[in-house]
Design a protein around this motif. Structure first.
Motif, PDB file in Angstrom:
ATOM      1  N   GLU A  67       0.833  -1.222  -0.036  1.00 29.74           N
ATOM      2  CA  GLU A  67      -0.101   0.105   0.174  1.00 29.74           C
ATOM      3  C   GLU A  67       0.767   1.234  -0.030  1.00 29.74           C
ATOM      4  O   GLU A  67       0.569   2.416  -0.687  1.00 29.74           O
ATOM      5  N   ARG A  68       2.051   1.332   0.755  1.00 30.70           N
ATOM      6  CA  ARG A  68       2.866   2.397   0.750  1.00 30.70           C
ATOM      7  C   ARG A  68       3.467   2.616  -0.741  1.00 30.70           C
ATOM      8  O   ARG A  68       3.656   3.845  -1.075  1.00 30.70           O
ATOM      9  N   ALA A  69       3.599   1.732  -1.418  1.00 30.35           N
ATOM     10  CA  ALA A  69       4.181   1.798  -2.871  1.00 30.35           C
ATOM     11  C   ALA A  69       2.854   2.238  -3.807  1.00 30.35           C
ATOM     12  O   ALA A  69       2.991   2.132  -5.076  1.00 30.35           O
ATOM     13  N   GLY A  70       1.522   2.243  -3.224  1.00 30.44           N
ATOM     14  CA  GLY A  70       0.816   2.580  -4.272  1.00 30.44           C
ATOM     15  C   GLY A  70      -0.261   1.443  -4.860  1.00 30.44           C
ATOM     16  O   GLY A  70      -1.207   1.601  -5.495  1.00 30.44           O
ATOM     17  N   CYS A  71      -0.121   0.402  -4.265  1.00 28.18           N
ATOM     18  CA  CYS A  71      -0.953  -0.791  -4.710  1.00 28.18           C
ATOM     19  C   CYS A  71      -2.410  -0.731  -3.784  1.00 28.18           C
ATOM     20  O   CYS A  71      -2.207  -0.153  -2.618  1.00 28.18           O
ATOM     21  N   VAL A  72      -3.409  -1.368  -4.211  1.00 30.09           N
ATOM     22  CA  VAL A  72      -4.686  -1.562  -3.453  1.00 30.09           C
ATOM     23  C   VAL A  72      -4.846  -3.051  -3.263  1.00 30.09           C
ATOM     24  O   VAL A  72      -4.616  -3.750  -4.248  1.00 30.09           O
ATOM     25  N   VAL A  73      -4.954  -3.256  -1.900  1.00 29.57           N
ATOM     26  CA  VAL A  73      -4.825  -4.829  -1.625  1.00 29.57           C
ATOM     27  C   VAL A  73      -6.315  -5.290  -1.321  1.00 29.57           C
ATOM     28  O   VAL A  73      -7.244  -4.707  -0.676  1.00 29.57           O
ATOM     29  N   VAL A  74      -6.686  -6.491  -1.813  1.00 31.97           N
ATOM     30  CA  VAL A  74      -7.947  -7.287  -1.376  1.00 31.97           C
ATOM     31  C   VAL A  74      -7.752  -8.317  -1.069  1.00 31.97           C
ATOM     32  O   VAL A  74      -6.996  -9.144  -1.472  1.00 31.97           O
ATOM     33  N   ARG A  75      -8.222  -8.637   0.234  1.00 29.53           N
ATOM     34  CA  ARG A  75      -7.958 -10.071   0.739  1.00 29.53           C
ATOM     35  C   ARG A  75      -9.060 -10.905   0.667  1.00 29.53           C
ATOM     36  O   ARG A  75     -10.203 -10.473   0.812  1.00 29.53           O
ATOM     37  N   ALA A  76      -8.732 -12.236   0.527  1.00 34.29           N
ATOM     38  CA  ALA A  76      -9.927 -13.228   0.636  1.00 34.29           C
ATOM     39  C   ALA A  76      -9.792 -14.347   1.406  1.00 34.29           C
ATOM     40  O   ALA A  76      -8.383 -14.878   1.697  1.00 34.29           O
ATOM     41  N   THR A  77     -10.655 -14.745   2.135  1.00 34.26           N
ATOM     42  CA  THR A  77     -10.711 -16.008   3.049  1.00 34.26           C
ATOM     43  C   THR A  77     -11.646 -16.831   2.772  1.00 34.26           C
ATOM     44  O   THR A  77     -12.486 -16.704   1.795  1.00 34.26           O
ATOM     45  N   ALA A  78     -11.696 -18.072   3.457  1.00 30.61           N
ATOM     46  CA  ALA A  78     -12.708 -19.017   3.251  1.00 30.61           C
ATOM     47  C   ALA A  78     -14.031 -18.471   3.130  1.00 30.61           C
ATOM     48  O   ALA A  78     -14.873 -18.860   2.547  1.00 30.61           O
ATOM     49  N   LEU A  79     -14.372 -17.918   4.322  1.00 35.63           N
ATOM     50  CA  LEU A  79     -15.587 -17.191   4.341  1.00 35.63           C
ATOM     51  C   LEU A  79     -15.902 -16.328   3.106  1.00 35.63           C
ATOM     52  O   LEU A  79     -17.200 -16.308   2.844  1.00 35.63           O
ATOM     53  N   ASP A  80     -14.935 -15.535   2.539  1.00 31.37           N
ATOM     54  CA  ASP A  80     -15.359 -14.855   1.488  1.00 31.37           C
ATOM     55  C   ASP A  80     -15.760 -15.730   0.192  1.00 31.37           C
ATOM     56  O   ASP A  80     -16.709 -15.438  -0.526  1.00 31.37           O
ATOM     57  N   HIS A  81     -15.105 -16.816   0.083  1.00 31.46           N
ATOM     58  CA  HIS A  81     -15.466 -17.807  -0.683  1.00 31.46           C
ATOM     59  C   HIS A  81     -17.063 -18.454  -0.725  1.00 31.46           C
ATOM     60  O   HIS A  81     -17.629 -19.064  -1.648  1.00 31.46           O
ATOM     61  N   ARG A  82     -17.585 -18.319   0.431  1.00 36.72           N
ATOM     62  CA  ARG A  82     -18.944 -18.500   0.619  1.00 36.72           C
ATOM     63  C   ARG A  82     -19.994 -17.882  -0.019  1.00 36.72           C
ATOM     64  O   ARG A  82     -21.119 -17.887  -0.150  1.00 36.72           O
ATOM     65  N   ASP A  83     -19.591 -16.539  -0.192  1.00 29.72           N
ATOM     66  CA  ASP A  83     -20.197 -15.394  -1.039  1.00 29.72           C
ATOM     67  C   ASP A  83     -19.426 -15.002  -2.074  1.00 29.72           C
ATOM     68  O   ASP A  83     -18.767 -14.098  -1.941  1.00 29.72           O
ATOM     69  N   ARG A  84     -19.358 -15.954  -3.207  1.00 32.27           N
ATOM     70  CA  ARG A  84     -18.576 -15.581  -4.365  1.00 32.27           C
ATOM     71  C   ARG A  84     -18.752 -14.327  -4.793  1.00 32.27           C
ATOM     72  O   ARG A  84     -17.940 -13.550  -5.358  1.00 32.27           O
ATOM     73  N   TRP A  85     -19.983 -13.957  -5.197  1.00 28.78           N
ATOM     74  CA  TRP A  85     -20.479 -12.786  -5.964  1.00 28.78           C
ATOM     75  C   TRP A  85     -20.073 -11.468  -5.014  1.00 28.78           C
ATOM     76  O   TRP A  85     -19.751 -10.543  -5.660  1.00 28.78           O
ATOM     77  N   GLY A  86     -20.088 -11.629  -3.720  1.00 29.56           N
ATOM     78  CA  GLY A  86     -19.582 -10.533  -2.742  1.00 29.56           C
ATOM     79  C   GLY A  86     -18.299 -10.365  -2.983  1.00 29.56           C
ATOM     80  O   GLY A  86     -17.628  -9.285  -3.096  1.00 29.56           O
ATOM     81  N   LEU A  87     -17.414 -11.565  -3.119  1.00 32.22           N
ATOM     82  CA  LEU A  87     -16.011 -11.436  -3.182  1.00 32.22           C
ATOM     83  C   LEU A  87     -15.556 -10.717  -4.530  1.00 32.22           C
ATOM     84  O   LEU A  87     -14.644  -9.767  -4.910  1.00 32.22           O
ATOM     85  N   SER A  88     -16.337 -11.140  -5.518  1.00 32.36           N
ATOM     86  CA  SER A  88     -16.253 -10.542  -7.063  1.00 32.36           C
ATOM     87  C   SER A  88     -16.579  -9.146  -6.967  1.00 32.36           C
ATOM     88  O   SER A  88     -15.866  -8.328  -7.675  1.00 32.36           O
ATOM     89  N   ALA A  89     -17.566  -8.668  -6.291  1.00 33.48           N
ATOM     90  CA  ALA A  89     -17.820  -7.209  -6.251  1.00 33.48           C
ATOM     91  C   ALA A  89     -16.573  -6.474  -5.504  1.00 33.48           C
ATOM     92  O   ALA A  89     -16.147  -5.336  -6.113  1.00 33.48           O
ATOM     93  N   ARG A  90     -16.103  -7.185  -4.653  1.00 32.81           N
ATOM     94  CA  ARG A  90     -14.944  -6.555  -3.988  1.00 32.81           C
ATOM     95  C   ARG A  90     -13.611  -6.387  -4.694  1.00 32.81           C
ATOM     96  O   ARG A  90     -12.747  -5.238  -4.693  1.00 32.81           O
ATOM     97  N   ILE A  91     -13.382  -7.186  -5.546  1.00 33.98           N
ATOM     98  CA  ILE A  91     -12.362  -7.252  -6.418  1.00 33.98           C
ATOM     99  C   ILE A  91     -12.492  -6.512  -7.538  1.00 33.98           C
ATOM    100  O   ILE A  91     -11.751  -5.669  -7.967  1.00 33.98           O
ATOM    101  N   VAL A  92     -13.724  -6.178  -7.798  1.00 39.05           N
ATOM    102  CA  VAL A  92     -14.047  -5.193  -9.014  1.00 39.05           C
ATOM    103  C   VAL A  92     -13.926  -3.621  -8.371  1.00 39.05           C
ATOM    104  O   VAL A  92     -13.173  -2.994  -9.038  1.00 39.05           O
ATOM    105  N   ARG A  93     -14.265  -3.534  -7.292  1.00 40.50           N
ATOM    106  CA  ARG A  93     -14.184  -2.087  -6.656  1.00 40.50           C
ATOM    107  C   ARG A  93     -12.552  -2.046  -6.387  1.00 40.50           C
ATOM    108  O   ARG A  93     -12.300  -0.963  -6.749  1.00 40.50           O
ATOM    109  N   GLY A  94     -11.810  -3.129  -5.840  1.00 33.78           N
ATOM    110  CA  GLY A  94     -10.594  -2.595  -5.657  1.00 33.78           C
ATOM    111  C   GLY A  94      -9.661  -2.364  -6.981  1.00 33.78           C
ATOM    112  O   GLY A  94      -8.900  -1.569  -6.851  1.00 33.78           O
ATOM    113  N   ARG A  95     -10.208  -3.180  -7.925  1.00 32.64           N
ATOM    114  CA  ARG A  95      -9.491  -2.614  -9.042  1.00 32.64           C
ATOM    115  C   ARG A  95      -9.811  -1.134  -9.694  1.00 32.64           C
ATOM    116  O   ARG A  95      -8.962  -0.463 -10.209  1.00 32.64           O
TER     117      ARG A  95
END
Length: 280
Positions: A223-251
């Motif tokens: 993050e100090r270098a200017g990247c945006v980080v999205v983290r995914a856990t096993a719980l996130d994979h139970r809500d695949r579309w929620g994780l997908s939306a977070r990835i899109v927002r992160g990009r």
């Protein structure tokens, strides 16, 4: 191991252990046959005329197999088994869905661990020789999505959410990022080279305090270098579309970031550092 032992005990002349059991017996313990219903039966290849019937611990398969797809494994006795490439092909072919098939191939070909492995090219050669077997279309699609750089099944599943659900392309897998002075920021599970979006997968091992601390430090460096980080856990994979939306927002957030103090171009020291070997 008990399931493999039971299957080996039932082998007859002209039969060979295949699928996950072959991979496991040859030392790739990513493959344990586990499913939600317990340990799956072991696949056993049977030559024509072999009298081996289905049982709880084995599933006989009488489809075509070539001599070059067979080997023997020494486990105190010589056990007939399929090659790693043929075993990976069968695991992907019989997987319950495309994503599971990609996970199977990724774990059979990964260069990031010291387990016995095959290559994507070797699996493709097997696929090219078996154009009419059931499940071969799924294998072809899985090969197009597979990577030799994935370090765990969870990482592969996160990558597939990013690719298939969030629509991201061109992602780099387990890619080292450096600051502009050539210092290593960290090896990102996934990085979008266009925007600097970093996607990290937190498996069970990341709960340990030491690993969690290292993860935090690496994320801060990104993050100090200017990247945006999205983290995914096993719980996130139970809500695949929620994780997908977070990835899109992160990009989108990464695309708006004006700072770019990172690079994927490795400095000269990287190729000679012993710690870089799994990622080269």
């Amino acid at each position: 191991m008990q399931r493999v032992d039971d299957a080996v005990g039932l082998l007859l002349p002209g039969t060979a252990l295949g699928g996950w059991a072959s991979l496991f017996l040859q030392g790739n313990d990513w493959f344990d046959g586990w499913s939600g219903d317990g340990v799956r039966p072991a696949l056993v290849h049977c030559s024509p005329g072999t009298q081996l019937r289905r049982r709880d611990v084995i599933t006989p398969f009488r489809g075509r197999i070539l001599a070059e797809e067979l080997t023997t494994v020494d486990v105190g006795e010589r056990v007939a088994a399929t090659t790693l490439a043929r075993a990976a092909f069968d695991e992907a072919r019989t997987a319950p869905d495309l994503r599971a098939a990609v996970v199977a191939i990724d774990m059979a070909v990964s260069t990031t661990h010291r387990r016995p492995r095959t290559t994507l090219e070797a699996v493709r050669r097997v696929e090219a020789r078996h154009v009419k077997v059931r499940g071969v279309v799924q294998v072809r699609r899985a090969l197009d999505l597979a990577s030799e750089r994935s370090a765990s099944p969870a990482e592969t599943r996160t990558r597939l959410v990013a690719q298939l659900d969030a629509g991201l392309t061109g992602l780099r897998v387990n890619a080292p990022l450096f600051d502009l002075d050539g210092a290593l920021l960290g090896v990102a599970d996934l990085v979008d080279p266009e925007t600097g979006l970093v996607i990290e997968t937190d498996g069970a091992g990341h709960r340990e305090i030491e690993q969690h601390t290292l993860d935090n430090r690496r994320e801060e460096a990104f993050e100090r270098a200017g990247c945006v980080v999205v983290r995914a856990t096993a719980l996130d994979h139970r809500d695949r579309w929620g994780l997908s939306a977070r990835i899109v927002r992160g990009r989108l957030d990464a695309d708006r970031t004006s700072r770019r103090r990172w690079t994927l171009e490795p400095p000269r020291w990287w190729s000679t550092w012993p710690g870089a070997r799994p990622w080269l």
